[in-house]
Write a protein that holds these residues in place. Structure first.
Motif, mmCIF file in Angstrom:
data_model
loop_
_atom_site.group_PDB
_atom_site.id
_atom_site.type_symbol
_atom_site.label_atom_id
_atom_site.label_comp_id
_atom_site.label_asym_id
_atom_site.label_seq_id
_atom_site.Cartn_x
_atom_site.Cartn_y
_atom_site.Cartn_z
ATOM 1 N N ILE B 4 11.467 50.581 -35.975
ATOM 2 C CA ILE B 4 11.551 49.131 -36.039
ATOM 3 C C ILE B 4 12.904 48.705 -36.597
ATOM 4 C CG2 ILE B 4 10.552 47.072 -37.131
ATOM 5 C CD1 ILE B 4 7.872 48.583 -37.140
ATOM 6 N N VAL B 5 13.563 47.792 -35.899
ATOM 7 C CA VAL B 5 14.787 47.192 -36.436
ATOM 8 C C VAL B 5 14.411 45.840 -37.024
ATOM 9 C CG1 VAL B 5 17.036 46.199 -35.855
ATOM 10 C CG2 VAL B 5 16.342 48.386 -34.856
ATOM 11 N N GLN B 6 14.791 45.624 -38.286
ATOM 12 C CA GLN B 6 14.525 44.340 -38.932
ATOM 13 C C GLN B 6 15.843 43.701 -39.331
ATOM 14 O OE1 GLN B 6 11.942 45.300 -42.286
ATOM 15 N NE2 GLN B 6 10.110 45.216 -40.969
ATOM 16 N N LYS B 7 15.995 42.437 -39.025
ATOM 17 C CA LYS B 7 17.213 41.734 -39.429
ATOM 18 C C LYS B 7 16.851 40.639 -40.422
ATOM 19 C CE LYS B 7 20.183 38.162 -39.118
ATOM 20 N NZ LYS B 7 19.969 36.708 -39.067
ATOM 21 N N TYR B 8 17.548 40.618 -41.552
ATOM 22 C CA TYR B 8 17.302 39.600 -42.565
ATOM 23 C C TYR B 8 18.517 38.695 -42.694
ATOM 24 C CZ TYR B 8 13.169 42.269 -43.768
ATOM 25 O OH TYR B 8 11.958 42.899 -43.708
ATOM 26 N N GLY B 9 18.300 37.417 -42.547
ATOM 27 C CA GLY B 9 19.388 36.443 -42.606
ATOM 28 C C GLY B 9 19.796 36.111 -44.033
ATOM 29 N N GLY B 10 20.834 35.298 -44.145
ATOM 30 C CA GLY B 10 21.432 34.971 -45.437
ATOM 31 C C GLY B 10 20.463 34.355 -46.431
ATOM 32 N N THR B 11 19.555 33.494 -45.973
ATOM 33 C CA THR B 11 18.598 32.885 -46.896
ATOM 34 C C THR B 11 17.623 33.937 -47.416
ATOM 35 O OG1 THR B 11 18.695 31.044 -45.352
ATOM 36 C CG2 THR B 11 17.186 30.835 -47.196
ATOM 37 N N SER B 12 17.233 34.875 -46.549
ATOM 38 C CA SER B 12 16.275 35.916 -46.948
ATOM 39 C C SER B 12 16.847 36.850 -48.015
ATOM 40 C CB SER B 12 15.852 36.748 -45.732
ATOM 41 O OG SER B 12 15.295 35.923 -44.738
ATOM 42 N N ALA B 27 9.530 48.391 -47.640
ATOM 43 C CA ALA B 27 8.720 49.503 -48.148
ATOM 44 C C ALA B 27 7.335 49.494 -47.502
ATOM 45 C CB ALA B 27 8.618 49.417 -49.676
ATOM 46 N N LEU B 28 6.762 48.298 -47.331
ATOM 47 C CA LEU B 28 5.451 48.171 -46.691
ATOM 48 C C LEU B 28 5.478 48.690 -45.253
ATOM 49 C CD1 LEU B 28 3.991 44.691 -47.739
ATOM 50 C CD2 LEU B 28 3.034 46.979 -48.170
ATOM 51 N N THR B 29 6.512 48.276 -44.518
ATOM 52 C CA THR B 29 6.639 48.728 -43.122
ATOM 53 C C THR B 29 6.713 50.248 -43.076
ATOM 54 O OG1 THR B 29 7.936 46.720 -42.740
ATOM 55 C CG2 THR B 29 7.947 48.366 -40.989
ATOM 56 N N ARG B 30 7.422 50.805 -44.043
ATOM 57 C CA ARG B 30 7.597 52.244 -44.072
ATOM 58 C C ARG B 30 6.292 52.965 -44.437
ATOM 59 N NH1 ARG B 30 9.794 55.864 -47.071
ATOM 60 N NH2 ARG B 30 11.117 57.442 -46.081
ATOM 61 N N GLU B 31 5.530 52.329 -45.341
ATOM 62 C CA GLU B 31 4.247 52.927 -45.720
ATOM 63 C C GLU B 31 3.300 53.010 -44.537
ATOM 64 O OE1 GLU B 31 2.583 50.789 -49.043
ATOM 65 O OE2 GLU B 31 4.334 51.297 -50.266
ATOM 66 N N GLN B 32 3.505 52.111 -43.587
ATOM 67 C CA GLN B 32 2.679 52.151 -42.373
ATOM 68 C C GLN B 32 3.121 53.265 -41.432
ATOM 69 O OE1 GLN B 32 3.276 48.159 -41.067
ATOM 70 N NE2 GLN B 32 2.141 47.286 -42.802
ATOM 71 N N GLY B 33 4.109 54.048 -41.885
ATOM 72 C CA GLY B 33 4.497 55.219 -41.103
ATOM 73 C C GLY B 33 5.643 55.000 -40.139
ATOM 74 N N HIS B 34 6.317 53.842 -40.249
ATOM 75 C CA HIS B 34 7.379 53.552 -39.299
ATOM 76 C C HIS B 34 8.764 53.933 -39.841
ATOM 77 C CE1 HIS B 34 4.274 51.600 -37.093
ATOM 78 N NE2 HIS B 34 4.139 50.607 -37.962
ATOM 79 N N GLY B 128 14.726 60.664 -42.980
ATOM 80 C CA GLY B 128 13.678 59.947 -43.702
ATOM 81 C C GLY B 128 14.171 58.733 -44.466
ATOM 82 N N LYS B 129 15.395 58.301 -44.163
ATOM 83 C CA LYS B 129 15.926 57.175 -44.920
ATOM 84 C C LYS B 129 15.752 55.850 -44.179
ATOM 85 C CE LYS B 129 19.274 59.671 -47.637
ATOM 86 N NZ LYS B 129 20.640 60.155 -47.683
ATOM 87 N N VAL B 130 15.624 54.790 -44.954
ATOM 88 C CA VAL B 130 15.809 53.456 -44.396
ATOM 89 C C VAL B 130 17.316 53.250 -44.271
ATOM 90 C CG1 VAL B 130 15.597 50.982 -44.835
ATOM 91 C CG2 VAL B 130 13.686 52.510 -45.376
ATOM 92 N N VAL B 131 17.767 52.877 -43.103
ATOM 93 C CA VAL B 131 19.194 52.689 -42.884
ATOM 94 C C VAL B 131 19.501 51.198 -42.840
ATOM 95 C CG1 VAL B 131 21.139 53.128 -41.350
ATOM 96 C CG2 VAL B 131 19.332 54.836 -41.604
ATOM 97 N N ILE B 132 20.387 50.769 -43.725
ATOM 98 C CA ILE B 132 20.728 49.350 -43.803
ATOM 99 C C ILE B 132 22.146 49.167 -43.264
ATOM 100 C CG2 ILE B 132 21.051 47.390 -45.353
ATOM 101 C CD1 ILE B 132 19.183 49.216 -47.274
ATOM 102 N N VAL B 133 22.246 48.419 -42.210
ATOM 103 C CA VAL B 133 23.540 48.218 -41.550
ATOM 104 C C VAL B 133 24.012 46.786 -41.811
ATOM 105 C CG1 VAL B 133 24.736 48.163 -39.319
ATOM 106 C CG2 VAL B 133 22.982 49.901 -39.767
ATOM 107 N N THR B 134 25.273 46.650 -42.180
ATOM 108 C CA THR B 134 25.845 45.316 -42.370
ATOM 109 C C THR B 134 25.929 44.614 -41.019
ATOM 110 O OG1 THR B 134 28.028 46.255 -42.070
ATOM 111 C CG2 THR B 134 27.255 46.017 -44.323
ATOM 112 N N GLY B 135 25.348 43.436 -40.935
ATOM 113 C CA GLY B 135 25.441 42.665 -39.706
ATOM 114 C C GLY B 135 26.809 42.020 -39.570
ATOM 115 N N PHE B 136 27.053 41.344 -38.416
ATOM 116 C CA PHE B 136 28.184 40.418 -38.316
ATOM 117 C C PHE B 136 29.533 41.107 -38.173
ATOM 118 C CE2 PHE B 136 31.158 37.641 -40.969
ATOM 119 C CZ PHE B 136 31.284 36.594 -40.080
#
Lengths: 398, 398
Positions: B4-12, B27-34, B128-136
């Motif tokens: 799953i790719v999730q994008k969080y905007g500036g307000t978030s 963390a919740l999404t990951r606990e669901q095995g994704h 096994g890592k969550v990968v956080i990519v800088t948008g923009f």
């Protein structure tokens, strides 16, 4: 045409006006026909602010993500400086540590530079651009961003100057050179025009904050001359370079002092050599840097040991020591050091130092010596007086 | 296990508390095995602040150094999010655009993604890592940092999701989906559960700010489903995807409006087709995007042309037009648009729109149509009423 590396510290780029001022200075150097590569620190206290953010988010100072965060500080000042130069009509380009090819090991928070691939820097210089490199940071082989630890921008500048075979490496700061003592403590303190690497290393390690220790080590290894000077004036500063020792050098070149330390005393344990070794091994495992050490035995045959550590390491040190014996800690101490390459060939310097302090009724709590320095731990309240008396005693007013 | 790719905007990710909240959600999404790859924007208004700094330093929005500066905003939020995940015990790593292999062309300030080399992202996901990519942001072939323009993080997320062949691309924002009209204007506005790419493109280009236009174009090209939803709740949002058009779709799916524009009128010039072409060629050379155009001739045989531009482009447009004829500009206008894939097969929609507005005595200053939208320029003061009336007329309250 010379190739000059200039490093500007956080105060010199503390706000946009200062950045514009630095841009003008760089433009002047360029008008004189020189190529200029610039290394910048983060603006003012922005690194402190980023550290706070990292800690609040759950990070510590040994963390890949903390380094990625902190590295943005220099990216901001470098880009702003490039824009300010552009506004003056000076072609300029900012490069991050990774873009400038500054390779480091993978020790986050205090990485060491392992190599520089300055091909991009050279290309841009040859294209007639001022190249602005973010200090304090680099990249591991796997592409991760690292930082070099506090003051690391000095080291970035020296490493770049060495790699580029620069004609000069100017370290711009908010004072106009290295002084015989802290001018805020000693009115008569005098700027040192030339100082040898070893004396500079000793002054820096004993508390003079003007240069990052590792930058001086690196300059020494490659025989690079550093020029420490002010970004707010055009007077000559201090040259740090190889100084001939034929005449033995100054007996005392400068006085350093350090108020950011604590004395820790451990008693009531039977240790012997093995016990002492175990104690310091465990402190070292916790990354605690121990400075002065005095050990002995009490009348009842128990061992006693006192040592000094940086004030930041007090709580970690106490944790280690409390499992070994009774511990007490005091931050009511400070260290005064006299530094001079010539003292090695002149006996009696230590005696002279001790008698000055004892005549002034300043208690000497510990002493350590090296070939070119003598340090005394004294009560915190007395350290400024000690600096002033020693400055006078050893004729440093000039 | 899905990717799953999730994008969080500036307000978030507006402050540290919100970043910690986002970390919990991941963390919740990951606990669901994704597996989760995250794209983040800069915190709150930090990009605005950096833009101000760049302009004050002498930069503009088409500048390599401005981009290097702006890119730090996402680096900060990405690193903080990685630290916050680490604190929750979730292994995470932040990657800058360049580190994540997001390659772009060299048009600073509005670069387009040309390619993604997501090997590092894949490696870290597989570790096994969550990968956080800088948008923009991304990197040119020569290693320069670029930015994609306002809202570009949406496009980063879609591009990454396409390249990773992600199962889902969730766009988290401060509203819980795409609405039939701006809920701040129309109380009865209803969340759209599923919307086709073309309708979404039309809504976005006509003023709905929930998604970056280019991200929808990209999702359409690759058939990627986007899920627009709120980072503050767990309700389903809006799915943007290919929608079968067998039944012709809704006549009207949503109403958009845009208050950020101005109308410019040029009179007193003899142009003919050639003159008009020259005018718009010169506007285009100045990067001015012209939207609605009405042209004609006055009674005395002179040409007259009116067109709308974004309010930011008014002064540039006036400069161009003043060399051609008499110019007047008005920002006292706004645009209301009805969008629906079904209107193509149902005649009379335009007539219905006009009659609703004219019955309410709302003046129609200009009109444009496309296959799936009709837009009217109306007086600024009347636009909210127009939106409400049209929302009711076309039965969007549900």
């Amino acid at each position: 045409m010379a190739l000059i590396v200039q490093k500007y510290g956080g105060t010199s780029v503390g706000d946009l006006d200062r950045i514009k001022n630095v841009a003008k200075r760089i433009a002047l150097t360029r008008e004189q026909g020189h190529q200029v590569a610039v290394v910048v620190s983060a603006m003012g206290d922005s690194t402190d602010h980023l550290v706070e953010l990292a800690l609040a988010a759950g990070g510590d100072m040994r963390n890949r993500e903390t380094d990625a965060l902190l590295a943005t500080g220099e990216q901001v000042s470098a880009a702003l400086l490039a824009l300010a130069l552009g506004r003056l009509g000076v072609p300029a380009i900012s490069l991050t540590g990774p873009q400038a090819g500054i390779m480091t090991d993978g020790i986050f928070g205090r990485a060491k530079i392992t190599d520089i691939d300055s091909s991009r820097v050279k290309t841009e210089l040859n294209n007639g651009k001022v190249v602005i490199v973010t200090g304090f940071q680099g990249m591991t082989e796997s592409g991760d961003i690292t930082t070099l630890g506090r003051g690391g921008s000095d080291t970035s500048a020296v490493a770049l100057a060495v790699d580029l075979k620069a004609d000069s490496c100017e370290i711009y700061t908010d004072v106009d050179g290295v002084y015989t003592a802290d001018p805020r403590v000693v009115n008569e303190a005098r700027k040192i025009h030339v100082i040898g690497y070893d004396e500079m290393l000793e002054l820096a390690s004993q508390g003079a904050k003007v240069l990052h220790l590792r930058s001086v080590e690196l300059a020494k290894r490659y025989g690079l001359t550093m020029h420490v000077r002010s970004s707010l004036s055009f007077v000559e500063g201090t040259l740090v370079k190889e100084v001939g020792s034929m005449e033995g050098g100054n007996v005392v070149t400068g006085i350093a002092h350090n108020r950011s330390l604590a004395r820790i005393t451990v008693t009531g344990f039977e240790g012997g050599t093995k016990g002492f070794a175990e104690l310091f091994r465990r402190l070292s495992a916790e990354q605690v840097n121990v400075d002065m050490i005095v050990q002995g035995a009490t009348r009842d045959g128990m061992d006693i040991v006192s040592f000094t550590v940086n004030e930041d390491d007090v709580s970690k040190s106490l944790e280690v020591c409390e499992s070994i014996g009774q511990v007490s800690a005091s931050q009511d101490v400070a260290k005064v050091s006299i530094v001079g390459a010539g003292m090695i060939s002149r006996p009696g310097v230590a005696a002279e130092m001790f008698s000055v302090l004892s005549e002034a009724l300043i208690e000497i709590l510990m002493t350590t010596t090296s070939d070119i320095s003598i340090s005394c731990l004294v009560p915190h309240k007395d350290v400024e007086e000690a600096v002033r008396l020693l400055h006078k005693e050893f004729g440093l007013e000039g």
